[in-house]
Design a protein around this motif. Structure first.
Motif, PDB file in Angstrom:
ATOM      1  N   GLU B  53       0.830  -1.205   0.000  1.00 27.07           N
ATOM      2  CA  GLU B  53       0.000   0.000   0.000  1.00 27.07           C
ATOM      3  C   GLU B  53       0.865   1.257   0.000  1.00 27.07           C
ATOM      4  OE1 GLU B  53      -3.942  -1.651   2.359  1.00 27.07           O
ATOM      5  OE2 GLU B  53      -2.284  -0.849   3.512  1.00 27.07           O
ATOM      6  N   VAL B 126      -3.640   8.342   4.219  1.00 27.06           N
ATOM      7  CA  VAL B 126      -4.423   7.113   4.296  1.00 27.06           C
ATOM      8  C   VAL B 126      -3.909   6.161   3.227  1.00 27.06           C
ATOM      9  CG1 VAL B 126      -6.723   6.125   4.037  1.00 27.06           C
ATOM     10  CG2 VAL B 126      -6.433   8.313   5.182  1.00 27.06           C
ATOM     11  N   ILE B 127      -3.506   4.959   3.658  1.00 29.07           N
ATOM     12  CA  ILE B 127      -2.925   4.022   2.693  1.00 29.07           C
ATOM     13  C   ILE B 127      -3.830   2.834   2.401  1.00 29.07           C
ATOM     14  CG2 ILE B 127      -0.520   4.629   3.148  1.00 29.07           C
ATOM     15  CD1 ILE B 127      -0.385   2.160   4.972  1.00 29.07           C
ATOM     16  N   GLY B 128      -4.819   2.612   3.230  1.00 27.81           N
ATOM     17  CA  GLY B 128      -5.690   1.469   2.966  1.00 27.81           C
ATOM     18  C   GLY B 128      -6.874   1.465   3.909  1.00 27.81           C
ATOM     19  N   SER B 129      -7.782   0.540   3.620  1.00 30.12           N
ATOM     20  CA  SER B 129      -8.946   0.397   4.495  1.00 30.12           C
ATOM     21  C   SER B 129      -8.917  -0.998   5.114  1.00 30.12           C
ATOM     22  CB  SER B 129     -10.230   0.601   3.702  1.00 30.12           C
ATOM     23  OG  SER B 129     -10.417  -0.496   2.835  1.00 30.12           O
ATOM     24  N   TYR B 139      -6.233   2.602   7.391  1.00 28.45           N
ATOM     25  CA  TYR B 139      -4.839   2.559   7.836  1.00 28.45           C
ATOM     26  C   TYR B 139      -4.129   3.835   7.393  1.00 28.45           C
ATOM     27  CZ  TYR B 139      -5.157  -2.259   9.317  1.00 28.45           C
ATOM     28  OH  TYR B 139      -5.499  -3.405   9.995  1.00 28.45           O
TER      29      TYR B 139
END
Lengths: 172, 396
Positions: B53, B126-129, B139
């Motif tokens: 990510e 924000v790099i991911g959910s 995340y």
């Protein structure tokens, strides 16, 4: 083509290389976590579930199916803030069921795969819903129309994904 | 026996695996808020996914930066002009708001209010959910290494986002305010009604615990109340979109978040909140009399009369300056310079009843005409010129 009954000797069993076995589930989980940020509608898909079904139907081994499903599910659980095991249990059952069906039915054609994916998507959601409400006390709302529509969307994507996975599977 | 085991081996393994997972799940549910038992698997999962990510984010940021900074510059001049106009407008607004803020600080200090100030933040991307609709969490690319700790508030310039839930070495999981397990203390801006913000399974936000006999207009702004000890008071949360009677004694209030929680890119993690008592800008102690005096109308300057002639308006009420001036002088410690006139009650009353001297040469004259008794020491501050800024209040 219709789903046909075949004996255990007639169906072909496939395997995947170790890199494919590791990287495909990882990629599915990564995309499941990353794509909804860019494409919000993508949250209706469940890529790890599709990969579980794809592996299980190709390998046609119940043990491999349940362990693959369980591991993918646990990994998916670990990225959420919910207790670990919700996706793990659901995907264990789906992995076992898909591989069991793969032994008995010819699931090489797109139509069979489409129906199989819808059925297992709904089964997966029912198990998840039951555990989440019964054991974890999560507030969830069940909607048949939403689940069937999501199942259809997943089935379309699943057929494409299985075709891609066919390219990396090897005859056993 | 062996044949039975062999025949149902796969089924037995399935039951065993399911039993183990259900058992593990039950243990986790029993131990609420205990993530240590599953920390290892979470660390592995995040460690496996987060590098990809971050890499993708880096590629996206780099290519996007090159494109937007070097190639796609259409409309930049017009945007620049508009921004300059916006800056001018905001400067004017800032002046007005600074005055209001100063006044608010003075009043708060009088009431001994304690304020929470966001003194330190860490910017994160924000790099991911979490990848699940049942877990509305994202995340971010900052973790323990950047000083992130659990239960820190996560905000943007437009409103609140959520709170830090799990922290890893270089990433952290942020629980969004629309998750069904989140709760935020909130207050309505105008009606000052307090409630608790919660997420719903569908990802909406509702304001709970507002009594059904209250009136909540649609469109009212919802702010953080600070009651949850996570979010500082006064941050925007969203606006009321619907308020209807609920099934019980409380209203069913829907809130539209101020920010789009599904399209988050950059956030701020509040790493330090200072709680301190509000202090007015000026030096010296502000008192109610000073503040009230500033609000009293001043008497327009009168034409000069002969010395000892007609009494000034101040002389008609001579007790007021005397009684005010005395405490100011008495409160001064021995040997210390006289208290500044501007902030003392004497000065305040003088400001109210007599014209402020326009120059230093006018001072004795003003004192004479005011009729204020000018004893050598205490009177000195009273006849001091009246400088406006606090720093210039030092006595001669």
């Amino acid at each position: 083509m219709a789903i046909t009954y075949t004996s255990g000797e007639q169906v072909e069993v496939y395997r995947f290389s170790i890199p494919a076995t590791i990287l495909i589930p990882l990629a599915a989980i990564f995309l499941q976590a990353w794509l909804p940020l860019k494409l919000h509608f993508f949250s209706v898909f469940d890529l790890p579930l599709l990969v579980t079904i794809g592996f299980a139907t190709a390998r046609r081994s119940q043990l491999a199916g349940l362990f693959t499903g369980g591991l993918i599910g646990l990994l998916q659980d670990a990225l959420t803030h919910q207790p670990i095991g919700l996706y793990g249990i659901s995907k264990t059952v789906v992995g076992f069921g898909a591989s069991s069906l793969g032994i008995k039915l010819d699931v090489e054609n797109a139509g069979a795969r489409f129906l199989l994916t819808i059925a297992f998507y709904v089964v997966h959601e029912i198990i998840y819903f039951t555990i989440a409400r019964g054991l974890v006390s999560l507030h969830m709302e069940w909607s048949w129309s939403r689940e069937l529509l999501s199942g259809l969307a997943n089935a379309f994507l699943g057929v494409l994904l299985y075709a891609l996975m066919d390219r990396v599977k090897q005859r056993n | 026996m062996e044949s039975v085991l062999g025949r149902y081996r796969n089924l037995i393994v399935l039951v065993g695996v399911l039993f183990a997972q259900v058992l593990g799940l039950a243990v986790q549910v029993k131990r609420t808020n205990d993530i240590e038992s599953t920390r290892l698997i979470r660390v592995w999962a995040v460690g496996a996914v987060a590098p990809f990510e971050k890499m993708l984010l880096w590629v996206q940021t780099t290519t996007g930066g090159v494109w937007h900074n070097y190639f796609y510059l259409r409309g930049v001049r017009a945007e620049n002009r508009a921004l300059k106009q916006e800056i001018e407008r905001m400067r004017l607004e800032q002046v007005r708001m600074t005055q209001d803020a100063d006044q608010a600080r003075r009043l708060q200090s009088l009431l001994a209010f304690k304020e929470q100030f966001i003194s330190q933040t860490v910017a994160a991307q924000v790099i991911g959910s979490s990848g699940s609709e049942q877990s509305r969490a994202v995340y971010i690319d900052k973790g323990e290494n950047a000083g992130i700790r659990p239960d820190m508030a996560v905000i943007t310039a437009d409103g609140i986002v959520g709170k830090v839930l799990h922290v890893y070495r270089s990433t952290a999981l942020v629980l969004l305010i629309n998750d069904q397990t989140s709760g935020v203390g909130a207050i309505l801006e105008k009606s000052r009604l307090q409630g608790i913000l919660r997420g719903t399974p569908a990802g909406e936000i509702v304001l709970e615990k507002v009594m059904s006999d209250e009136t909540v207009p649609v469109g009212e702004l919802v702010l953080t109340s600070g009651g949850d000890r996570i979010f500082p008071k006064g941050l925007p949360v969203g606006r009321v979109t619907r308020a209807s009677p609920g099934s019980d004694l409380f209203l069913n209030i829907r809130v539209k978040p101020a920010i789009s929680l599904s399209r988050l890119e950059e956030v701020l993690v509040v790493t330090k909140i200072d709680e301190r008592q509000a202090e007015p800008e000026r030096s010296g102690t502000a008192r109610a009399a000073d503040i009230l005096a500033e609000r009293l109308p001043t008497v327009p300057p009168k034409p000069e009369t002969a010395a000892g002639g007609a009494t000034s308006p101040g002389a008609s009420a001579p007790s007021t300056p005397d009684s005010s001036a005395k405490p100011a002088a008495d409160a001064r410690p021995k040997g210390s310079p006289p208290a500044p006139a501007t902030n003392g009650p004497a000065a305040a009353v003088r400001k109210a009843v007599m014209p402020a001297p326009s120059s230093a040469s006018d001072i004795p004259k003003a004192a004479a005409t005011s009729g204020v008794k000018t004893s050598p020491k205490p009177a000195k501050p009273v006849v001091e010129p009246e400088p406006q800024p606090a720093a210039q209040d030092a006595p001669q």
